[in-house]
Design a protein around this motif. Structure first.
Motif, mmCIF file in Angstrom:
data_model
loop_
_atom_site.group_PDB
_atom_site.id
_atom_site.type_symbol
_atom_site.label_atom_id
_atom_site.label_comp_id
_atom_site.label_asym_id
_atom_site.label_seq_id
_atom_site.Cartn_x
_atom_site.Cartn_y
_atom_site.Cartn_z
ATOM 1 N N ASP A 268 0.819 -1.220 0.000
ATOM 2 C CA ASP A 268 0.000 0.000 0.000
ATOM 3 C C ASP A 268 0.851 1.266 0.000
ATOM 4 N N ARG A 269 1.959 1.246 0.711
ATOM 5 C CA ARG A 269 2.763 2.469 0.818
ATOM 6 C C ARG A 269 3.477 2.807 -0.487
ATOM 7 N N PHE A 270 3.505 1.851 -1.424
ATOM 8 C CA PHE A 270 4.130 2.112 -2.715
ATOM 9 C C PHE A 270 3.134 2.560 -3.775
ATOM 10 N N LEU A 271 1.846 2.429 -3.472
ATOM 11 C CA LEU A 271 0.837 2.704 -4.491
ATOM 12 C C LEU A 271 0.730 4.203 -4.767
ATOM 13 N N PRO A 272 0.620 4.584 -6.062
ATOM 14 C CA PRO A 272 0.372 5.991 -6.389
ATOM 15 C C PRO A 272 -1.075 6.348 -6.064
ATOM 16 N N GLU A 273 -1.460 7.591 -6.299
ATOM 17 C CA GLU A 273 -2.806 8.038 -5.963
ATOM 18 C C GLU A 273 -3.868 7.280 -6.756
ATOM 19 N N THR A 274 -3.511 6.801 -7.937
ATOM 20 C CA THR A 274 -4.479 6.074 -8.765
ATOM 21 C C THR A 274 -4.674 4.641 -8.290
ATOM 22 N N SER A 275 -3.847 4.195 -7.336
ATOM 23 C CA SER A 275 -3.895 2.826 -6.789
ATOM 24 C C SER A 275 -3.551 1.761 -7.826
ATOM 25 N N LYS A 276 -2.890 2.164 -8.910
ATOM 26 C CA LYS A 276 -2.433 1.198 -9.912
ATOM 27 C C LYS A 276 -1.028 0.727 -9.519
ATOM 28 N N PRO A 277 -0.867 -0.550 -9.179
ATOM 29 C CA PRO A 277 0.423 -1.018 -8.656
ATOM 30 C C PRO A 277 1.512 -1.089 -9.727
ATOM 31 N N LEU A 278 2.748 -1.070 -9.265
ATOM 32 C CA LEU A 278 3.890 -1.301 -10.146
ATOM 33 C C LEU A 278 4.066 -2.799 -10.350
ATOM 34 N N PHE A 279 4.677 -3.154 -11.467
ATOM 35 C CA PHE A 279 5.060 -4.533 -11.731
ATOM 36 C C PHE A 279 6.562 -4.555 -11.992
ATOM 37 N N PRO A 280 7.213 -5.703 -11.792
ATOM 38 C CA PRO A 280 8.659 -5.763 -12.009
ATOM 39 C C PRO A 280 9.108 -5.196 -13.352
ATOM 40 N N ARG A 281 8.331 -5.423 -14.424
ATOM 41 C CA ARG A 281 8.743 -4.936 -15.741
ATOM 42 C C ARG A 281 8.737 -3.408 -15.814
ATOM 43 N N TYR A 282 7.968 -2.754 -14.913
ATOM 44 C CA TYR A 282 7.925 -1.300 -14.922
ATOM 45 C C TYR A 282 9.220 -0.681 -14.389
ATOM 46 N N LEU A 283 9.941 -1.415 -13.558
ATOM 47 C CA LEU A 283 11.154 -0.855 -12.963
ATOM 48 C C LEU A 283 12.169 -0.491 -14.046
ATOM 49 N N ARG A 284 12.244 -1.327 -15.060
ATOM 50 C CA ARG A 284 13.152 -1.056 -16.171
ATOM 51 C C ARG A 284 12.770 0.233 -16.896
ATOM 52 N N LYS A 285 11.468 0.433 -17.036
ATOM 53 C CA LYS A 285 10.995 1.624 -17.733
ATOM 54 C C LYS A 285 11.274 2.882 -16.917
ATOM 55 N N LEU A 286 11.114 2.770 -15.585
ATOM 56 C CA LEU A 286 11.441 3.910 -14.732
ATOM 57 C C LEU A 286 12.916 4.268 -14.862
ATOM 58 N N GLY A 287 13.765 3.229 -14.893
ATOM 59 C CA GLY A 287 15.200 3.465 -15.015
ATOM 60 C C GLY A 287 15.563 4.186 -16.293
ATOM 61 N N VAL A 288 14.883 3.862 -17.381
ATOM 62 C CA VAL A 288 15.158 4.523 -18.663
ATOM 63 C C VAL A 288 14.829 6.001 -18.579
ATOM 64 N N VAL A 289 13.650 6.326 -18.035
ATOM 65 C CA VAL A 289 13.238 7.726 -17.912
ATOM 66 C C VAL A 289 14.223 8.493 -17.034
ATOM 67 N N PHE A 290 14.625 7.884 -15.923
ATOM 68 C CA PHE A 290 15.562 8.554 -15.017
ATOM 69 C C PHE A 290 16.912 8.792 -15.694
ATOM 70 N N ALA A 291 17.369 7.818 -16.477
ATOM 71 C CA ALA A 291 18.650 7.966 -17.183
ATOM 72 C C ALA A 291 18.587 9.114 -18.175
ATOM 73 N N VAL A 292 17.471 9.237 -18.884
ATOM 74 C CA VAL A 292 17.302 10.329 -19.849
ATOM 75 C C VAL A 292 17.305 11.677 -19.132
ATOM 76 N N VAL A 293 16.593 11.756 -18.001
ATOM 77 C CA VAL A 293 16.524 13.013 -17.241
ATOM 78 C C VAL A 293 17.897 13.412 -16.719
ATOM 79 N N LEU A 294 18.619 12.466 -16.112
ATOM 80 C CA LEU A 294 19.915 12.786 -15.506
ATOM 81 C C LEU A 294 20.996 13.086 -16.534
ATOM 82 N N ASN A 295 20.832 12.551 -17.738
ATOM 83 C CA ASN A 295 21.833 12.825 -18.775
ATOM 84 C C ASN A 295 21.478 14.042 -19.617
ATOM 85 N N SER A 296 20.447 14.772 -19.196
ATOM 86 C CA SER A 296 20.101 16.072 -19.783
ATOM 87 C C SER A 296 20.000 16.044 -21.309
#
Length: 333
Positions: A268-296
């Motif tokens: 529950d503490r990880f759920l966003p406001e929409t209550s749509k849970p994350l799945f393991p495959r989403y972690l990879r997608k988050l990492g891609v977005v973060f890499a793009v942001v940090l590499n400007s």
């Protein structure tokens, strides 16, 4: 086998003057009668030697069946095509035999067949006959629709897995302690990696190995690109997780069918406001977005390049689908 073919020919009045289109209408029925590879081989021989059908006609009547369902490997089919010196019409008949109602499955099978033929130095004119424009167009349409759906939906990002939160945890992990599931999730985000690949990765000299998608694909070092730009720290964290998995202190997330990792992400503490849970495959997608942001990234083209590098897509793949991984809703509107 001869009796089956003889009876079928007599009942359906088959002859060598019939068109391939007419003959193909009997393929399904014959495949049901000739239930294994030996019977199908003998059946083709009977059509050729007993009724003077050409090799092409024999394969139209009794195509290679269920190749993509692990009954007959694609590699062995390609080897037969080369060994028996198939001509263009015969190669086209094989491609038609691989056609299925599912356009994605058909495209996958035909792509694998072309790769195997290329390895065997098959003439390009033979390989090109296995291209099915109708199936390719249908496949591209499906992919476009799915991409548009992903763009509309995206991934709702919980605060617990925001860029700031993940980065802070990665900075403060003490590798002298035993890692927990949270550390595993953060390292997976850091390296944009599938659960099944976490044990195989190696980082050295600004390169990464262990991402090869196919067993026969050469595992050349690829550019190291992640939200953790300090290579030594990233390598230390990866080794920390790998050693814990090897020693049994941390369970392997790559084991098929495991549920404990999904259960962790659905807290529950990880759920966003929409209550749509994350799945393991989403972690990879988050990492891609973060890499793009940090590499400007300065523009969309550069962002896609960084995303492809973070995903460790092959540089030889000019159709990288990095855009499928870069859709994240930071806040639900």
């Amino acid at each position: 086998m001869s009796a089956i073919v003889t009876t079928y020919v007599a009942e359906h009045k088959l002859n060598k003057d019939m068109s391939n289109e007419e003959l193909s209408q009997h393929a399904l029925a014959l495949l049901k009668l000739l239930i294994d590879k030996l019977k199908r081989d003998k059946g083709r021989q009977r059509f050729q030697k007993g009724y003077n059908f050409s090799k092409e006609q024999a394969f139209v009547l009794i195509p290679y069946q269920r190749i993509c369902r692990n009954r007959e490997p694609i590699g062995s089919i390609a080897q037969r095509m080369v060994r028996d010196n198939f001509n263009e019409k015969e190669a086209e008949a094989i491609a038609k035999a691989l056609t299925a109602p599912n356009h994605i499955a058909t495209t996958s099978c035909l792509s694998r067949l072309r790769r195997e033929l290329q390895k065997l130095n098959t003439p390009e004119k033979i390989i090109s006959t296995t291209l099915d424009e109708e199936t390719t167009c249908a496949f591209n349409k499906i992919q476009k629709e799915r991409r548009e759906q992903r763009e509309n939906e995206g991934i709702d990002l919980p605060d617990h897995f925001s860029l700031k939160s993940v980065k802070e945890r990665l900075d403060f992990y003490d590798v002298s302690n035993t890692p927990d599931v949270q550390a595993l999730a953060d390292v997976m985000i850091m390296l944009c990696v599938h659960p099944a690949k976490i044990k195989d990765l190696r980082i050295s000299n600004r390169g990464v190995t262990g991402y090869a998608k196919n067993r026969d694909q050469q595992d050349n070092p690829r550019i190291f690109r992640s939200l953790k730009r300090d290579e030594e720290r990233a390598k230390l964290l990866l080794t920390w997780i790998q050693d814990a998995i090897s020693s049994g202190q941390l369970r392997d997330p790559g084991v098929p069918g495991v549920k404990w990792f999904n259960t962790f992400l659905k807290k529950d503490r990880f759920l966003p406001e929409t209550s749509k849970p994350l799945f393991p495959r989403y972690l990879r997608k988050l990492g891609v977005v973060f890499a793009v942001v940090l590499n400007s990234a300065k523009n969309l083209s550069e962002a896609m390049t960084i995303a492809s590098q973070a995903l460790q897509h092959s540089p030889d793949n000019h159709a990288s689908l990095a855009q499928n991984y870069t859709i994240v809703n930071y806040r639900k509107k």
